[in-house]
Design a protein around this motif. Sequence first.
Motif, PDB file in Angstrom:
ATOM      1  N   UNK A  89       0.804  -1.220   0.000  1.00 33.44           N
ATOM      2  CA  UNK A  89       0.000   0.000   0.000  1.00 33.44           C
ATOM      3  C   UNK A  89       0.836   1.267   0.000  1.00 33.44           C
ATOM      4  N   UNK A  90       2.151   1.110  -0.127  1.00 26.82           N
ATOM      5  CA  UNK A  90       3.042   2.273  -0.097  1.00 26.82           C
ATOM      6  C   UNK A  90       2.951   3.068  -1.404  1.00 26.82           C
ATOM      7  N   UNK A  91       2.743   4.363  -1.253  1.00 23.77           N
ATOM      8  CA  UNK A  91       2.703   5.270  -2.417  1.00 23.77           C
ATOM      9  C   UNK A  91       3.468   6.531  -2.024  1.00 23.77           C
ATOM     10  N   UNK A  92       4.811   6.492  -2.197  1.00 24.55           N
ATOM     11  CA  UNK A  92       5.653   7.561  -1.638  1.00 24.55           C
ATOM     12  C   UNK A  92       5.612   8.895  -2.388  1.00 24.55           C
ATOM     13  N   UNK A  93       4.957   8.912  -3.566  1.00 27.88           N
ATOM     14  CA  UNK A  93       4.932  10.150  -4.357  1.00 27.88           C
ATOM     15  C   UNK A  93       3.507  10.704  -4.417  1.00 27.88           C
ATOM     16  N   UNK A  94       3.122  11.626  -3.487  1.00 27.78           N
ATOM     17  CA  UNK A  94       1.749  12.167  -3.493  1.00 27.78           C
ATOM     18  C   UNK A  94       1.642  13.417  -4.371  1.00 27.78           C
ATOM     19  N   UNK A 128       3.286   5.186  -6.961  1.00 28.61           N
ATOM     20  CA  UNK A 128       4.434   4.337  -6.616  1.00 28.61           C
ATOM     21  C   UNK A 128       5.708   4.806  -7.321  1.00 28.61           C
ATOM     22  N   UNK A 129       5.548   5.614  -8.377  1.00 27.67           N
ATOM     23  CA  UNK A 129       6.701   6.082  -9.156  1.00 27.67           C
ATOM     24  C   UNK A 129       6.633   7.600  -9.342  1.00 27.67           C
ATOM     25  N   UNK A 130       7.825   8.239  -9.365  1.00 29.70           N
ATOM     26  CA  UNK A 130       7.873   9.688  -9.575  1.00 29.70           C
ATOM     27  C   UNK A 130       7.422  10.049 -10.982  1.00 29.70           C
ATOM     28  N   UNK A 131       7.710   9.174 -11.954  1.00 29.54           N
ATOM     29  CA  UNK A 131       7.308   9.446 -13.342  1.00 29.54           C
ATOM     30  C   UNK A 131       5.782   9.397 -13.485  1.00 29.54           C
ATOM     31  N   UNK A 132       5.138   8.495 -12.727  1.00 33.09           N
ATOM     32  CA  UNK A 132       3.670   8.410 -12.760  1.00 33.09           C
ATOM     33  C   UNK A 132       3.052   9.676 -12.165  1.00 33.09           C
ATOM     34  N   UNK A 133       3.688  10.205 -11.116  1.00 26.88           N
ATOM     35  CA  UNK A 133       3.221  11.465 -10.531  1.00 26.88           C
ATOM     36  C   UNK A 133       3.359  12.608 -11.528  1.00 26.88           C
TER      37      UNK A 133
END
Length: 610
Positions: A470-475, A484-489
């Motif tokens: 459940x970790x999602x470090x890039x809000x 889950x990924x900086x590129x997705x953000x």
Amino acid sequence: MGFTQSSHLTVHQQVHTGERPFSCSVCGKGFTSLTNLTSHQLVHTDKRLFKCSDCGKSFKSTRNLRRHQYIHSSQSPFSCSVCSKGFTRSFSLLRHQRVHTEERPFPCTKCGKRFSRSCSLQRHQQIHSAENPFICFICGKGFTQSALLLRHQRVHSTERPFICSECGIGFIQSFQLLRHQRIHTGERPFICSQCGKGFTQSYHLLRHQRVHDLNPLVSNKLRRLNDPLPYSEQSNLEGQKASRIREKQWKCGDCGKRFKAPCELEIHRRSHTGEKPFTCPDCGKGFSQLSNLVTHQKIHTGERPFTCSECGKGFTDSSRLLTHGRIHTGERPFTCIECGKRFGDSSSLRRHKRVHTGERSFACSVCGKGFTLSSNLRRHQRIHTGQRPYTCSDCGKGFTRSSHLLIHQRVHTGERPFTCTVCGKGFSASFTLQNHQAVHTGERSFTCSVCGKGFTQLSTLLRHRAVHTGERPFPCSVCGKGFTRSTSLLTHQRIHSGERPFSCTECGKGFTDSSSLWKHRRVHTGERPFTCCVCGKGFTESSSLRAHRRVHTGEKPFTCSECGKGFADPSSLRKHKQVHTGERLFTCSECRKGFTESSNLLRHYGSHTD
């Protein structure tokens, strides 16, 4: 020994008694005769009374003038009986004859090393006393000889008086030019007695001979690594090691590495202190050695004087050309004694050895992570600093590595140089092609330990694990959604900004990411590169092909947690869950009736128009 005059005998006897009755009033130096004292006193007055009639050069004594005049007359009255070489002075002949007799009458009292000339011994003794009487007034560096100081000062003035007539490169010393010219002539005067290989420099030959010295370890690959060497081999290697330690008298106090000369030790110490005294005037980059600066400056000039005769590729220095040449010859002269793997250059072998030792000499000061190469550490540190020095000129996106920028630029140019041999699909990077090929083979080497799902890439598996944790470090700072990924953000944020930097050249439609653009292009081209091996049906995306395959296999990996019903794809599972929750996401704007699927809502709209 006999003399014609009694005065000559009196002067000669002073050689045995050590008597020097004539003293200089300025410096106190003693002499055996008045004439020698008179000649010496000219040193203090700087008078040069004796002038050459040919070139006008002046001398302090008639003896020096006579010796000089031999240059104009080409007269060499003292000849060597062995090689017939001529000399203008008798003691020069005497020194030369020691080359043939190998006589070295001047021993060093400290280390026992012998010399053929007393002046060579005096210079050598300054190594033990650490005396450097000749000081550079610019940087304060000391030297044992005035000639060495003179050469060093050219570093500061950038004077290069010795120019190659072939390529125009300048050198500080004449012997450097002589060595360089061998590149053009192909001359290799230093021959290995073991294999006949030729070298342009003697120290290259010495370095090469170590390959033969290590043969007892390298060639016998059948011997187990833990087995002791035979006594003869072991003592031979220990003798060689002790000999090399004697050769390398200068030891680094920080790491214990040994060197043959103090200048080599001084250059090495800069790796610990970080000192880079030689700065590029064009870009300000610093270097620990002058030779590295000279090579670097060719980047700005574009000069590549060393060209490969096989493929025409140019190089800034001869050593890189030599290493490159091994690609064509297949030569790999550097062997790992642990596993027998061979390498084309010594630096690759040193890096490889860290695989066996586990050594990671370069540690990040922020997070403590270790690296085997300093270049990898520098790249890693950009994660902490946020530095992205390589910027795309088309869209302004920054990258931490030049290779990533090169791959990215292919998004704008449309270049896809890496083609799949099975389906013909092109890719902008070789690693993307390798990942794609797993689609055809069905290989999924990386398996999730929680749900057993397989992946073609380790990075994809790591991202998948966030589903379970459940970790999602890039809000997202706008709506709070996590990724889950900086590129997705980054791609998601374009929904809020409305930015669509990737445009279709056919219809002008914009997209938030390059992959969506590539998928869209297949609408225009009709391309369906993913084909089912069972029924031959084609698909525009690999994910669609994977979902389709489940029609043939009957696989339903997505299970409802409420009733246990299985589904072939996650979208069908999401729709099914609405049966249990009663949720109707799609609402009619006219009558507010809700539907579980958008297709049902579209059909419902027809009842209002009728």
